[in-house]
Write a protein that holds these residues in place. Structure first.
Motif, short mmCIF file in Angstrom:
data_model
loop_
_atom_site.label_atom_id
_atom_site.label_comp_id
_atom_site.label_asym_id
_atom_site.label_seq_id
_atom_site.Cartn_x
_atom_site.Cartn_y
_atom_site.Cartn_z
N GLY A 221 46.72 68.04 -12.82
CA GLY A 221 47.90 67.87 -13.68
C GLY A 221 47.77 66.83 -14.78
N ALA A 225 50.17 66.48 -17.95
CA ALA A 225 50.90 65.22 -18.08
C ALA A 225 50.74 64.67 -19.51
CB ALA A 225 50.39 64.21 -17.06
N ARG A 247 53.16 62.63 -11.87
CA ARG A 247 52.22 63.75 -11.90
C ARG A 247 51.81 64.19 -10.50
NH1 ARG A 247 47.37 63.61 -10.69
NH2 ARG A 247 47.51 61.33 -10.64
#
Ligand code: NAD
Ligand code: HSE
Ligand code: NA
Length: 460
Positions: A221, A225, A247
């Motif tokens: 992620g 992010a 995240r």
């Protein structure tokens, strides 16, 4: 006496001075990978059209790579081999427009600063750099009166930076929900559609050119992010950096979760969420259950989509290819033509506004709905006991389902022990902190055998 000239035919003095004769703008390309090679190809193959649109020829004066001697597709055929150089700094110094598609923080950060300081405009696809060091670079570009454009950095080909920054500049954006990482959307879609395992689907995404050099950036992620930070900054006219984005990646998503989601009318998506509340701005990335009827649920494969809710405009959806060489190059080239036009007009284009200076809320202040799957002892009073734990923590239950015959495994992945029941609780909106303490408390009570999954529900 001569007749007065007809006012309708009187010559009108030019308001805008004539544009200077079209010349040539020197373009430096930093990086010749998935994206850079497609940018180079377009600059060479569509040179006449690009010149007509930009108002000047966009002459590719060099391509910076790590190893200029390595054979590369298109070099020596499309792109003259003598344009390749290992001297990125020297190349930047002789350019009017610099395209950075190397990736990573250094050397791109120093090279972009150097380009700006020398008066060149910059186009970059580098979300990681902007999400970490955007403010210093934007300030430098403002001070130098040059463009720093980055449409390709968020959702690849999809025009989203420009619409949020410019088209919605007169509106009030409340929320942005985005599928902004092609790799993870591809992986989750492969898991849901074909039952492919996560690791195998990641390898396929790498082969297709969607994944970052280190696919952990996608799967965990980080890439999403970075995009969430950029979107939140643009949408709310403030500054949000990647380290302020909560995240969670997709490695915890199991095939049982994917199947259970489908059985209960949801699809699991990795979402980048930016919201403005009375308390400030919240930005987060995590897997979420999206109702099957929500437009984001229909985003398949490596496609991206960004759903924006604004006071005046209402809901908006931007959809398209968020990854891949040609789609990403499309966004880079659009920025390049704009930067060339701005330069020829003698100024810079639209710039970032961060006047709002809003507080960025901590992760546990986020408010959303949750779906909790758990295995409990199958005896009277257990449901009331579970409901009591939620009530004690101020979390209100919306629906409760108990697994029965029509909802077979994997909705019922429990421990297989006799006398257990499988519950699926959906909550009303609750604070992340309250939900976390609720789950902790549920783990501690005897009738709860297992908490199978906790997923946030978005888009309802
Ligand atoms: N691939 C995509 O789908 C996509 C989509 C949107 C944004 N982006 C972004 O675009 C950028 C480039 O991505 P890519 O997929 O083309 O990467 P890539 O790894 O395929 O290419 C990177 C290129 O930069 C060169 N390079 C890297 N470090 C260098 C250095 N220190 N000196 C000289 N050359 C160097 C490499 O030799 C290579 O030619 C990244 O910031 C990425 O996040 C990629
Ligand atoms: N690795 C990224 C590329 C686009 O930024 C993705 O999969 O979406
Ligand atoms: Na974009």
């Amino acid at each position: 006496m001569p007749a007065a000239p007809d006012p309708g035919l009187a010559p009108v003095p030019p308001v805008v001075p004539p544009r200077r004769a079209p010349g040539t703008l020197r373009v430096a390309l930093l990086g010749y990978g998935v994206v850079g090679s497609e940018v180079a190809r377009a600059l060479v193959e569509h040179a006449d059209d690009l010149a007509a649109r930009a108002g000047a020829r966009l002459e590719l004066v060099g391509v910076a790579v790590r190893d200029a001697s390595r054979p590369r597709e298109g070099v020596g055929t499309v792109v003259p081999a003598d344009l390749l150089t290992e001297d990125a700094q020297g190349l930047v110094d002789r350019a009017d427009l610099v395209v950075e598609v190397m990736g990573g923080i250094e050397p791109p950060r120093s090279l972009i600063r150097r380009a700006i300081a020398s008066g060149a405009s910059v186009v970059t696809a580098n979300k990681a750099l902007l999400a970490a060091h955007g403010p210093e670079l934007f300030e430098a570009a403002d001070a130098a009166g040059v463009d720093l454009s980055f449409e390709a950095a968020v959702a690849g080909a999809i025009p989203i930076v420009r619409p949020v920054r410019e088209s919605l500049a007169g509106d009030h954006v409340r929320r942005v929900l985005g599928i902004v990482n092609g790799t993870t959307n591809y992986v989750l879609d492969q898991m849901a559609t074909y039952g492919v395992e996560l690791e195998d689907a990641v390898k396929e995404a790498q082969g297709l050119g969607y994944a970052e050099a280190d696919p952990t950036a996608d799967v965990e992620g980080f890439d999403a992010a970075a995009k969430a930070a950029i979107l939140a900054s643009l949408a709310f006219h403030t500054r949000v950096s990647i380290d302020q984005v909560a995240r969670e990646g997709i490695t915890g998503v199991t095939s049982a979760d994917v199947t259970a989601a489908a059985q209960t009318g949801y699809v699991i998506k990795l979402l980048a969420i930016a919201e403005q509340t009375a308390e400030g701005v919240s930005a987060r990335v995590h897997p979420a259950l999206v109702p099957a009827e929500h437009p984001l649920a229909a985003v398949r494969g490596a496609f991206n989509a960004v759903f924006v809710e604004a006071d005046g405009a209402g809901p908006l959806m931007f959809y398209g290819q968020g990854a891949g060489g040609r789609p990403t190059a499309s966004a880079v080239l659009g920025d390049l033509v704009s930067a060339a036009r701005d330069r020829l007009a003698g100024g810079k284009g639209a710039y970032e506004s961060a006047y709002a200076s809003l507080p960025v809320l901590p992760a546990d202040a986020a408010v959303t709905r949750y779906q909790v799957r758990l295995v409990v002892a199958d005896r009277p009073g257990v449901l009331a006991q579970v409901a009591g734990v939620l009530a004690d923590h101020g979390v209100s239950i919306d629906t409760v389902r108990q697994a029965v015959d029509e909802v077979p495994a994997p909705f019922t992945p429990g421990d297989g022990s006799a006398g257990s029941a499988h519950l699926l609780l959906t909550t009303h909106a609750a604070r992340e902190a309250s939900l976390a303490s609720t789950v902790e408390a549920l783990r501690g009570i005897e009738p709860v055998h297992q908490i199978t999954s906790v997923l946030r529900v978005e888009g309802v």
